[in-house]
Design a protein around this motif. Structure first.
Motif, PDB file in Angstrom:
ATOM      1  N   HIS A 270       7.268 -23.290 -18.160  1.00 33.01           N
ATOM      2  CA  HIS A 270       6.168 -23.835 -18.955  1.00 33.01           C
ATOM      3  C   HIS A 270       6.547 -23.926 -20.429  1.00 33.01           C
ATOM      4  CE1 HIS A 270       1.984 -24.961 -19.436  1.00 33.01           C
ATOM      5  NE2 HIS A 270       1.859 -24.097 -20.434  1.00 33.01           N
ATOM      6  N   LEU A 271       7.258 -22.906 -20.921  1.00 32.32           N
ATOM      7  CA  LEU A 271       7.693 -22.918 -22.319  1.00 32.32           C
ATOM      8  C   LEU A 271       8.636 -24.087 -22.584  1.00 32.32           C
ATOM      9  CD1 LEU A 271       7.857 -21.622 -25.134  1.00 32.32           C
ATOM     10  CD2 LEU A 271       9.754 -20.234 -24.281  1.00 32.32           C
ATOM     11  N   VAL A 272       9.635 -24.260 -21.748  1.00 33.94           N
ATOM     12  CA  VAL A 272      10.585 -25.358 -21.944  1.00 33.94           C
ATOM     13  C   VAL A 272       9.877 -26.706 -21.826  1.00 33.94           C
ATOM     14  CG1 VAL A 272      12.660 -26.472 -21.025  1.00 33.94           C
ATOM     15  CG2 VAL A 272      12.538 -23.971 -21.171  1.00 33.94           C
ATOM     16  N   ALA A 273       8.945 -26.809 -20.876  1.00 34.77           N
ATOM     17  CA  ALA A 273       8.215 -28.067 -20.695  1.00 34.77           C
ATOM     18  C   ALA A 273       7.393 -28.421 -21.927  1.00 34.77           C
ATOM     19  CB  ALA A 273       7.305 -27.972 -19.471  1.00 34.77           C
ATOM     20  N   SER A 274       6.930 -27.415 -22.664  1.00 35.81           N
ATOM     21  CA  SER A 274       6.094 -27.702 -23.833  1.00 35.81           C
ATOM     22  C   SER A 274       6.852 -28.490 -24.895  1.00 35.81           C
ATOM     23  CB  SER A 274       5.563 -26.391 -24.427  1.00 35.81           C
ATOM     24  OG  SER A 274       6.613 -25.622 -25.004  1.00 35.81           O
TER      25      SER A 274
ATOM     26  N   LEU B 274       5.972 -15.950 -23.178  1.00 37.90           N
ATOM     27  CA  LEU B 274       6.534 -17.270 -22.899  1.00 37.90           C
ATOM     28  C   LEU B 274       5.439 -18.278 -22.560  1.00 37.90           C
ATOM     29  CD1 LEU B 274       9.649 -16.335 -20.706  1.00 37.90           C
ATOM     30  CD2 LEU B 274       9.629 -17.036 -23.101  1.00 37.90           C
ATOM     31  N   GLY B 275       4.508 -17.855 -21.686  1.00 43.02           N
ATOM     32  CA  GLY B 275       3.428 -18.759 -21.303  1.00 43.02           C
ATOM     33  C   GLY B 275       2.535 -19.106 -22.475  1.00 43.02           C
ATOM     34  N   SER B 276       2.185 -18.106 -23.291  1.00 42.02           N
ATOM     35  CA  SER B 276       1.343 -18.364 -24.460  1.00 42.02           C
ATOM     36  C   SER B 276       2.065 -19.254 -25.462  1.00 42.02           C
ATOM     37  CB  SER B 276       0.954 -17.042 -25.124  1.00 42.02           C
ATOM     38  OG  SER B 276       0.220 -16.234 -24.238  1.00 42.02           O
ATOM     39  N   GLY B 277       3.359 -19.005 -25.624  1.00 44.85           N
ATOM     40  CA  GLY B 277       4.145 -19.859 -26.522  1.00 44.85           C
ATOM     41  C   GLY B 277       4.141 -21.299 -26.056  1.00 44.85           C
ATOM     42  N   GLY B 278       4.276 -21.479 -24.734  1.00 48.01           N
ATOM     43  CA  GLY B 278       4.233 -22.825 -24.191  1.00 48.01           C
ATOM     44  C   GLY B 278       2.901 -23.505 -24.454  1.00 48.01           C
TER      45      GLY B 278
ATOM     46  N   LEU C 272       0.782 -22.798 -26.913  1.00 50.10           N
ATOM     47  CA  LEU C 272       0.653 -23.076 -28.342  1.00 50.10           C
ATOM     48  C   LEU C 272       1.451 -24.309 -28.748  1.00 50.10           C
ATOM     49  CD1 LEU C 272       0.840 -19.459 -29.837  1.00 50.10           C
ATOM     50  CD2 LEU C 272      -1.151 -20.981 -29.789  1.00 50.10           C
ATOM     51  N   ILE C 273       2.661 -24.408 -28.237  1.00 49.89           N
ATOM     52  CA  ILE C 273       3.504 -25.553 -28.600  1.00 49.89           C
ATOM     53  C   ILE C 273       2.942 -26.843 -28.033  1.00 49.89           C
ATOM     54  CG2 ILE C 273       5.791 -26.580 -28.301  1.00 49.89           C
ATOM     55  CD1 ILE C 273       6.879 -23.673 -28.321  1.00 49.89           C
ATOM     56  N   SER C 274       2.528 -26.799 -26.768  1.00 50.71           N
ATOM     57  CA  SER C 274       1.943 -28.007 -26.185  1.00 50.71           C
ATOM     58  C   SER C 274       0.646 -28.372 -26.886  1.00 50.71           C
ATOM     59  CB  SER C 274       1.691 -27.817 -24.681  1.00 50.71           C
ATOM     60  OG  SER C 274       0.778 -26.766 -24.448  1.00 50.71           O
ATOM     61  N   GLY C 275      -0.052 -27.356 -27.420  1.00 55.21           N
ATOM     62  CA  GLY C 275      -1.281 -27.625 -28.151  1.00 55.21           C
ATOM     63  C   GLY C 275      -1.061 -28.409 -29.423  1.00 55.21           C
ATOM     64  N   THR C 276       0.141 -28.292 -30.013  1.00 54.49           N
ATOM     65  CA  THR C 276       0.431 -29.066 -31.217  1.00 54.49           C
ATOM     66  C   THR C 276       0.530 -30.552 -30.909  1.00 54.49           C
ATOM     67  OG1 THR C 276       2.842 -28.833 -30.930  1.00 54.49           O
ATOM     68  CG2 THR C 276       1.703 -27.117 -32.192  1.00 54.49           C
ATOM     69  N   ARG C 277       0.656 -30.907 -29.627  1.00 55.84           N
ATOM     70  CA  ARG C 277       0.708 -32.319 -29.227  1.00 55.84           C
ATOM     71  C   ARG C 277      -0.665 -32.828 -28.806  1.00 55.84           C
ATOM     72  NH1 ARG C 277       6.248 -33.634 -27.128  1.00 55.84           N
ATOM     73  NH2 ARG C 277       7.593 -31.945 -27.776  1.00 55.84           N
ATOM     74  N   ASP C 278      -1.685 -31.987 -28.960  1.00 50.26           N
ATOM     75  CA  ASP C 278      -3.036 -32.365 -28.578  1.00 50.26           C
ATOM     76  C   ASP C 278      -3.480 -33.594 -29.369  1.00 50.26           C
ATOM     77  OD1 ASP C 278      -6.049 -32.263 -28.708  1.00 50.26           O
ATOM     78  OD2 ASP C 278      -5.664 -30.636 -27.298  1.00 50.26           O
ATOM     79  N   ALA C 279      -4.183 -34.486 -28.693  1.00 51.80           N
ATOM     80  CA  ALA C 279      -4.610 -35.739 -29.317  1.00 51.80           C
ATOM     81  C   ALA C 279      -5.979 -35.635 -29.974  1.00 51.80           C
ATOM     82  CB  ALA C 279      -4.615 -36.851 -28.270  1.00 51.80           C
ATOM     83  N   THR C 280      -6.563 -34.439 -30.020  1.00 51.77           N
ATOM     84  CA  THR C 280      -7.903 -34.286 -30.575  1.00 51.77           C
ATOM     85  C   THR C 280      -7.974 -34.753 -32.024  1.00 51.77           C
ATOM     86  OG1 THR C 280      -8.357 -32.420 -29.103  1.00 51.77           O
ATOM     87  CG2 THR C 280      -9.758 -32.648 -31.038  1.00 51.77           C
ATOM     88  N   ALA C 281      -7.003 -34.345 -32.830  1.00 50.67           N
ATOM     89  CA  ALA C 281      -7.001 -34.744 -34.242  1.00 50.67           C
ATOM     90  C   ALA C 281      -6.837 -36.248 -34.386  1.00 50.67           C
ATOM     91  CB  ALA C 281      -5.898 -34.010 -34.993  1.00 50.67           C
TER      92      ALA C 281
END
Length: 520
Positions: free
Chosen positions: A35-39, A185-189, A191-200
């Motif tokens: 999951h981390l690498v996928a993020s 690792l899961g939480s990091g994944g 958080l990182i994937s959250g930076t790609r969130d389209a909400t903003a």
């Protein structure tokens, strides 16, 4: 050899609870690492989600339709929960099979990684670099399993009678370390994937003001005070049925739509290109083909966007073209009849807004297709990024390959909303209310039948347009007792809906909706 000598030469065995825990912890570490690498690549590269998406693709149509009917928008949560239970059980079994030697567990954990890699490889929206995620899962899972197996407490032997306590402490510390590491690792994944969130990105679009607004909804377009839904469905309540395990996150600055294939001029549009055009607003009722008789998968919205016919006209459709093979950012595909897309009386749209807001993320932000009068699986691709103009023979879309119909006109249907099934109501004057729809044909009349009596007409709401639902209500004098009510609609082609029950597969359900209630 004596019995004592045999016991000293045989390898010691892990205690079964410890062996099972080795497998479970190794699985958790593997999934977290993947999951981390996928993020960093794409959330769909996460082996867990990739296997889940693969399971959706392989699920028989009837079972998938059952899941949608039974669990609604929770169908994906049920799938992921079921997968988690199966994987945890398999990991525990792998550990117990490895009580004497780590080899069986290593093989099974590695098999998980291979399955995840195959699922990622099969994803149409991922490139070869996405295989790094399942590779990380495989390596991490095997390494953690071997490490935990080495330090796990074993049954005492004559050779090592006093080692159990020390081994147990090491194993507990090692297991705790794996849990903490997997969580990190899961939480990091996440958080990182959250930076790609389209909400903003969605918030930055601002309010959408159409150059051509939809006509105002008449005050008598619904009978909400009498028991019908509101005419326009609020965005949070609009039905959602799709195959996406995770909502695609597409920013406006990254989005584009390509139109190609049997066209004179290939065209590519950015979000700004669409946003800067004169926008049109249309009130449209959408229906899912998975909607059972009397079901809730029907909603109405004021969609804002541009005419799809304009975009296709700019590309120049060649003679012989039959379908728009539309692809979502996550690889899902649909086939929309070219004739319907070009029919200006129908008003097909590339929509970027719902109810004066940018499309919600789960409803296709930044852009989706909306083709009135056709079930969503052929007409309403969300997160659309590609339209290939082609023939039915050349390309087969996602649901067409699974046995659903090529053409999918929405069927004339009606529903009773009040009273609900098995409700208790005061005897005397009983109010009945509901909805009917026949998109692109329009509803002409609705009738009800009480306890197998004669059909009698009801009062219809004002008609907004041919592509929207109509509400109905009536007041009936009923004596004490149990009563059954049926409803049927007739559209403006003079077709009256059939009483013959048919399931949703392959082109929509049919039959009269009924409800039974008690007057006291």
């Amino acid at each position: 050899m004596t019995t004592t000598d045999a016991s000293r030469s045989a390898p010691s065995r892990l205690r079964l609870p410890s062996a099972a825990l080795c497998g479970v912890l190794a699985l958790l570490a593997a999934l977290a690492a993947g999951h981390l690498v996928a993020s960093f690549i794409s959330i769909n590269a996460s082996p867990y989600l990739a296997v889940g998406n693969g399971a959706i693709d392989l699920t028989p149509v009837q079972l998938k339709d059952f899941a949608v009917r039974t669990f609604g928008t929770h169908d994906k949560l049920v799938l992921l929960s079921g997968m988690a239970a199966v994987m945890l059980a398999a990991a525990a079994l792998a550990g117990m099979l490895s009580a004497r030697s780590p080899r069986p567990g290593v093989a099974i954990i590695a098999l998980f990684g291979v399955v995840g890699g195959f699922a990622v490889y099969q994803r149409p929206d991922l490139t070869a670099v996405a295989l790094l995620a399942p590779l990380a899962s495989l390596v991490t899972g095997v390494a953690v399993f071997v490490l935990l197996h080495r330090i796990a407490p074993r049954k005492p032997t004559a050779r090592e009678p006093g080692s159990t306590g020390s081994s147990r402490r090491s194993f507990l510390l090692g297991g705790a370390g794996v849990v903490v590491g997997a969580g990190a690792l899961g939480s990091g994944g996440q958080l990182i994937s959250g930076t790609r969130d389209a909400t903003a990105s969605r918030a930055a679009v601002g309010k959408l003001v159409p150059a051509t607004a939809a006509p105002a909804i008449p005050a008598d377009a619904d009978f909400a005070k009498l028991g019908t839904p509101a005419f326009v469905t609020p965005n949070p309540q609009f039905y959602r049925v799709d195959t996406a395990l995770s909502v695609p996150q597409v920013r406006t600055e990254d989005w584009s739509l390509r139109i190609h294939g049997m066209v004179e001029r290939e065209r590519t549009y950015t979000y700004r290109d669409i946003r800067n055009r004169p926008l049109v607003e249309r009130t449209i009722t959408m229906t899912c083909v998975s909607n059972e008789v009397g079901g809730d998968y029907v909603s109405t919205s004021d969609f804002i966007g541009v005419d799809l016919a304009d975009l296709l006209g700019e590309a120049g459709i060649r003679s012989g073209a039959q379908q728009l093979f539309c692809t979502s950012v996550d690889g899902w595909t649909s086939g929309t009849p070219v004739a319907a897309a070009l029919d200006r009386s129908r008003g097909a749209m590339l929509a970027i807004g719902m109810n004066r807001e940018p499309l919600p993320l789960e409803h296709g932000f930044p852009a989706r297709l909306v083709t009135p009068g056709l079930y969503g699986y052929v007409s309403a691709t969300k997160w659309v990024v590609d339209i290939e103009v082609t023939t039915w023979k050349a390309r087969q879309a996602y649901w067409l390959r699974r046995g659903w119909s090529e053409q999918a006109p929405i069927k004339t249907e009606s529903r009773i909303d009040t009273p609900k099934g098995f409700a208790t109501v005061p005897a005397g004057s009983v109010r009945l209310a509901g909805i009917a729809w026949a998109q692109h044909n329009g509803i002409d009349k609705v009738e009800i039948r009480i306890d197998n009596g004669a059909w009698q007409p009801v009062t219809l709401s004002a008609e907004v347009n041919l592509n929207t639902w109509r509400m109905w209500w009536t007041q009936i004098a009923l004596k004490h007792g149990t009563h059954q009510v049926f409803v049927r609609a007739t559209d403006k082609t003079s077709y009256t809906q059939t009483d013959q029950r048919a399931g949703t597969v392959p082109n929509g359900a049919t039959g009269w909706h009924s409800t039974t209630f008690i007057a006291t």
